[in-house]
Design a protein around this motif. Structure first.
Motif, PDB file in Angstrom:
ATOM      1  N   ASN A   1      18.572  31.598  -8.834  1.00  0.00           N
ATOM      2  CA  ASN A   1      18.940  30.413  -8.060  1.00  0.00           C
ATOM      3  C   ASN A   1      19.546  30.738  -6.697  1.00  0.00           C
ATOM      4  O   ASN A   1      19.747  29.836  -5.890  1.00  0.00           O
ATOM      5  CB  ASN A   1      19.941  29.560  -8.863  1.00  0.00           C
TER       6      ASN A   1
ATOM      7  N   GLU B   1      19.139  28.518   0.809  1.00  0.00           N
ATOM      8  CA  GLU B   1      18.400  27.499   1.552  1.00  0.00           C
ATOM      9  C   GLU B   1      19.215  26.221   1.693  1.00  0.00           C
ATOM     10  O   GLU B   1      19.167  25.547   2.739  1.00  0.00           O
ATOM     11  CB  GLU B   1      17.077  27.213   0.851  1.00  0.00           C
ATOM     12  N   SER B   2      19.979  25.868   0.661  1.00  0.00           N
ATOM     13  CA  SER B   2      20.798  24.654   0.719  1.00  0.00           C
ATOM     14  C   SER B   2      21.924  24.767   1.741  1.00  0.00           C
ATOM     15  O   SER B   2      22.523  23.761   2.126  1.00  0.00           O
ATOM     16  CB  SER B   2      21.388  24.341  -0.660  1.00  0.00           C
TER      17      SER B   2
ATOM     18  N   SER C   1      17.568  29.502  -3.519  1.00  0.00           N
ATOM     19  CA  SER C   1      17.675  28.060  -3.272  1.00  0.00           C
ATOM     20  C   SER C   1      19.084  27.685  -2.834  1.00  0.00           C
ATOM     21  O   SER C   1      19.262  26.751  -2.041  1.00  0.00           O
ATOM     22  CB  SER C   1      17.282  27.271  -4.532  1.00  0.00           C
TER      23      SER C   1
ATOM     24  N   ALA D   1      13.488  20.801 -10.514  1.00  0.00           N
ATOM     25  CA  ALA D   1      14.532  21.810 -10.696  1.00  0.00           C
ATOM     26  C   ALA D   1      14.762  22.099 -12.174  1.00  0.00           C
ATOM     27  O   ALA D   1      14.920  23.256 -12.585  1.00  0.00           O
ATOM     28  CB  ALA D   1      15.829  21.342 -10.034  1.00  0.00           C
TER      29      ALA D   1
ATOM     30  N   LYS E   1      10.725  28.995  -5.676  1.00  0.00           N
ATOM     31  CA  LYS E   1      11.248  27.788  -6.325  1.00  0.00           C
ATOM     32  C   LYS E   1      10.996  26.527  -5.505  1.00  0.00           C
ATOM     33  O   LYS E   1      10.428  25.547  -6.006  1.00  0.00           O
ATOM     34  CB  LYS E   1      12.747  27.962  -6.590  1.00  0.00           C
ATOM     35  N   THR E   2      11.410  26.528  -4.254  1.00  0.00           N
ATOM     36  CA  THR E   2      11.269  25.331  -3.425  1.00  0.00           C
ATOM     37  C   THR E   2       9.800  25.018  -3.153  1.00  0.00           C
ATOM     38  O   THR E   2       9.381  23.852  -3.184  1.00  0.00           O
ATOM     39  CB  THR E   2      12.020  25.517  -2.092  1.00  0.00           C
TER      40      THR E   2
END
Length: 463
Positions: free
Chosen positions: A272, A278-279, A275, A59, A48-49
């Motif tokens: 999700n 990762e956040s 991500s 997004a 995704k990123t």
């Protein structure tokens, strides 16, 4: 008197032997193909990123692309399973694995949002029918008492895919720059090729029916066929004039709706979670994959524990009720929490409940349909669930794209509440169905020992 007791005992022993043979021969291959399905679903979350950075996919566009896979999958689910019923699961599951593996590799050629949408749509179309085809194999090889265990074992492949898919994808993404390719391109290429290899094992190792298996005697094949047939379940040989039996029976509609709510949350989390990790300042593709894989471990616990509870309680609807209510509590707790570790743990608990409950859904369904009606009905239930798989990532991505974190939580809480509201409806429709047909739990000539004949390979382990 003794002779009357000996014949059923001999049949039970023969069925136990034949079931163990079938379980050891078929389940590893069925699990392998479903494992690859979830590895290939996990990889788009891992990418995704990178897709946003390297290709410019936002997004919101990612949410649409992640969900559109389920839209095409849903559109072709029932037709795919009807073709499977005609040509046999061996040929059709092999075809599914080959085409979806090739299209997974084609993800490496994505250049913009449009190409992302197109490949994801085609990927869903290629994979359509896989899961109900696997469930159909269970219905023609195993008795109803064995099916919740068999489905639970197949869901172990989901857990393995969720657990190992992240680290595998993360490791492949570390090849970034090799051969002039991005890391995510290597991931899609290698994992797609692995799926095509798995198709070979399906072709060689999954007979269409017990009588086609060279490793069974004729008597063993006969007893497997006999015990797998549900006498009380509708089993029409044609859909013409029987559409209501296949698709519109109230319990099928209720089960489809509750599965829809389940999949909104399950798929939104799957696509999700990397991500989200990762956040939370987790660095490095491999480490993100390892942390993301914790949902697979939680799901593994779920498919062991929840079916185990069901076997002790012997009331699927009661277990469904408590488990679905627990997802609401977890979703609300997640929306109110702000610690990184706590949030990861709550997501893990949510996946424990969301995945662990799935074998019970399919056990309820398979007890009440057979033959072509099973092929069509199981596909219909999965189709509605797949629509939830489209709605979940789409709504979550839409909320994330607008910068509204609380709106994303509202999606999870709302779907959980919907599931709770639908459980009483499922309860009433199942009771009505059983009164009409004479009981969905009936099995031909089963004995008290029949329920445990495959215990050594079931989730209960060393029982």
């Amino acid at each position: 008197m003794n002779q009357q007791r000996t014949v059923p005992d001999d049949l039970d022993a023969l069925h136990a032997t034949a079931s163990r043979k079938a379980a050891f021969r078929l389940l590893p291959i069925l699990c392998l193909v479903y494992f690859m399905a979830f590895v290939d679903r996990t990889n788009v979350g891992m990418a995704k990123t990178s897709l946003e950075a390297d290709v410019g996919i936002s997004a919101a566009a990612y949410g649409v692309g992640a969900g559109i896979f389920f839209l095409s999958y849903a559109l072709l689910e029932v037709p795919s399973n009807l073709v499977m019923h005609r040509v046999g699961p061996r040929r059709w599951i092999t075809r599914i694995a080959v085409t979806w593996g090739l299209l997974c590799s084609c993800m490496m050629f994505v250049q913009d949002e449009l190409s992302f949408y197109i490949v994801r749509f085609l990927l869903g179309a290629a994979e359509a029918g896989l899961y109900p085809a696997l469930m159909y194999v269970v219905t023609i090889w195993f008795s109803q008492k064995q099916r919740v265990t068999m489905v639970g074992i197949i869901y172990l492949a989901v857990c393995a895919g969720l657990t190992l898919g992240g680290p595998l994808g993360g490791a492949l993404m570390e090849l970034h720059g090799a051969g002039g390719l991005y890391g995510w391109q290597w991931m899609f290429l290698v994992e797609g090729a692995m799926t095509v290899v798995v198709a070979y094992f399906v072709w060689r190792g999954v007979p269409d029916r017990p009588e086609d298996a060279p490793w069974l005697t004729a008597r063993e094949a006969e007893v497997l066929n006999d015990r797998a047939v549900m006498r009380s379940a509708p089993g029409h040989s044609t859909l013409k004039g029987n559409v209501r039996v296949a698709f519109a029976r109230p319990f099928i509609l209720a089960l489809s709706a509750i599965y829809f709510a389940n999949q909104i949350n399950s798929v939104a989390i799957q696509y999700n979670f990397p991500s989200i990790v990762e956040s939370l300042d987790v660095k490095g593709s491999f480490l993100i994959g390892v942390v993301s894989g914790s949902v697979g471990i939680a799901a593994f616990v779920g498919v062991l524990v929840i079916p185990w509870i069901q076997r002790r309680v012997r009331n699927e609807i009661r277990v469904l009720t408590y488990t679905t209510a627990a997802t609401v509590v977890v979703a609300i707790a997640y929306s109110l929490s702000d610690g990184a570790v706590l949030r990861i743990l709550l997501i893990d608990v949510a996946m424990l409940l969301l995945i662990g409950i799935l074998p019970l859904y399919w056990s309820v369904a398979m007890a009440r349909m057979s033959g072509l009606m099973a092929a069509a009905g199981l596909a219909f239930i999965n189709t509605v669930g797949l629509l939830g798989g489209f709605v979940g990532p789409y709504l979550y991505g839409l909320a994330e794209g607008r910068g509204s974190e609380s709106a994303g939580y509202a999606v999870l809480v709302g779907a959980s509440v919907l599931g709770v509201l639908l459980v009483p409806v499922l309860h009433r429709t199942v009771r009505s169905e059983d009164r009409r047909t004479g009981g969905g739990d009936a099995e031909p000539r089963r004995s008290g020992r029949d329920a445990d004949v495959v215990a050594p390979v079931g989730p209960e382990g060393g029982k």
